[in-house]
Design an enzyme around this catalytic site. Sequence first.
Site, PDB file in Angstrom:
ATOM      1  N   SER A 181     -50.021  90.698 -11.122  1.00  0.00           N
ATOM      2  CA  SER A 181     -49.745  92.444 -11.276  1.00  0.00           C
ATOM      3  C   SER A 181     -50.823  92.974 -10.764  1.00  0.00           C
ATOM      4  O   SER A 181     -50.711  92.971  -9.213  1.00  0.00           O
ATOM      5  CB  SER A 181     -50.087  92.680 -12.860  1.00  0.00           C
ATOM      6  OG  SER A 181     -49.573  93.985 -13.126  1.00  0.00           O
ATOM      7  N   HIS A 183     -42.296  92.077 -17.211  1.00  0.00           N
ATOM      8  CA  HIS A 183     -43.319  91.885 -16.379  1.00  0.00           C
ATOM      9  C   HIS A 183     -44.341  90.955 -16.733  1.00  0.00           C
ATOM     10  O   HIS A 183     -44.507  90.755 -17.894  1.00  0.00           O
ATOM     11  CB  HIS A 183     -44.319  93.337 -16.540  1.00  0.00           C
ATOM     12  CG  HIS A 183     -45.423  93.550 -15.670  1.00  0.00           C
ATOM     13  ND1 HIS A 183     -45.367  93.371 -14.240  1.00  0.00           N
ATOM     14  CD2 HIS A 183     -46.839  93.453 -15.947  1.00  0.00           C
ATOM     15  CE1 HIS A 183     -46.551  93.552 -13.858  1.00  0.00           C
ATOM     16  NE2 HIS A 183     -47.419  93.619 -14.661  1.00  0.00           N
ATOM     17  N   ASP A 191     -38.689  94.965 -15.170  1.00  0.00           N
ATOM     18  CA  ASP A 191     -40.016  95.169 -14.645  1.00  0.00           C
ATOM     19  C   ASP A 191     -39.801  96.177 -13.894  1.00  0.00           C
ATOM     20  O   ASP A 191     -39.335  96.055 -12.689  1.00  0.00           O
ATOM     21  CB  ASP A 191     -40.652  94.005 -13.962  1.00  0.00           C
ATOM     22  CG  ASP A 191     -42.174  94.059 -13.505  1.00  0.00           C
ATOM     23  OD1 ASP A 191     -42.637  95.149 -13.664  1.00  0.00           O
ATOM     24  OD2 ASP A 191     -42.679  93.439 -13.104  1.00  0.00           O
TER      25      ASP A 191
END
Length: 302
Positions: free
Chosen positions: A151, A275, A245
């Site tokens: 991320s 995600h 996502d």
Amino acid sequence: MPSLRSRALTAALMAAGRRRRLASAEAVRDQVARSARRPASHLPPRSLGRVADVSRTFVGAWPVYDAAPRGADPATRVLYIHGGSYIDELVRPHWSLVRTLVTEAQAHCVVPAYVLAPRGTADRTVPVATDLLSGLIASGGDGGTVLIGDSAGAGLALAAAQRLRDRTGAQPSRIVLISPWLDVSMTHPDQAALEPADPMLALPGLAEAGRLYAGTLALDDPLVSPLHGSFAGLAPITVFTGTRDVLTTDSRELLHRARADGVEVEFHEAPGLPHTYPLLPVPEGRAARDRIVSLVRAAADG
């Protein structure tokens, strides 16, 4: 088709309102203010110490953890940079991945608890991450060095790799990016259509977190949003993303831009997965972690 367990977890995340914390700029500012009053812990769980030799040093203001195989020489080195929208500390799923890398890949993992936004901005954070990466590569010995981020941590990792390339030309053996956040502006035209199906992320809060991380830099500065930097000369890249996502647009853009710059990209897009699914306790997450372990092992063989 996602597994039954994955579908159940995604439904649970939606029902729990997981993305409310990113629902608005105000929600993010409130969260940052709470964290300033009562900082969250970034300490590794005690269980990690039962299977790894764990120590901590400081690089400037950054606590940096080392986790190495207990009773064995590490086969390779990993710099792992955690996610959390640049405003959240290391949490248990991050440490679970570190445990997997230590025990299954026999890797020596270096894990920085970098200063969070808004105190930690890209102009301050990327140079320190670059120094850590450079030092790990230069430490030499047998085996290679793998750079891993998830991320926001994947964005920081990629920016550090680009900066190191520009500084010395050095690169890790491989770069592994898990659901990478590579453009903090949140302006890709496809993101609005993806947002309703995303059980974890929301555009307004991400945009505010990105603004805090950018500080005085422009949102499209490659230090902030490495998608806008050059990919030429980077190490081979492996990407994991899921179609539920909102940030999967960044992964798809990376695929096109990196290949256009002559970089080898191994691309995994999992239908119906959310995600950072490789960090989740679902079959698809386990398969992704197995692939990451194999990539880290391969780096040890040169």
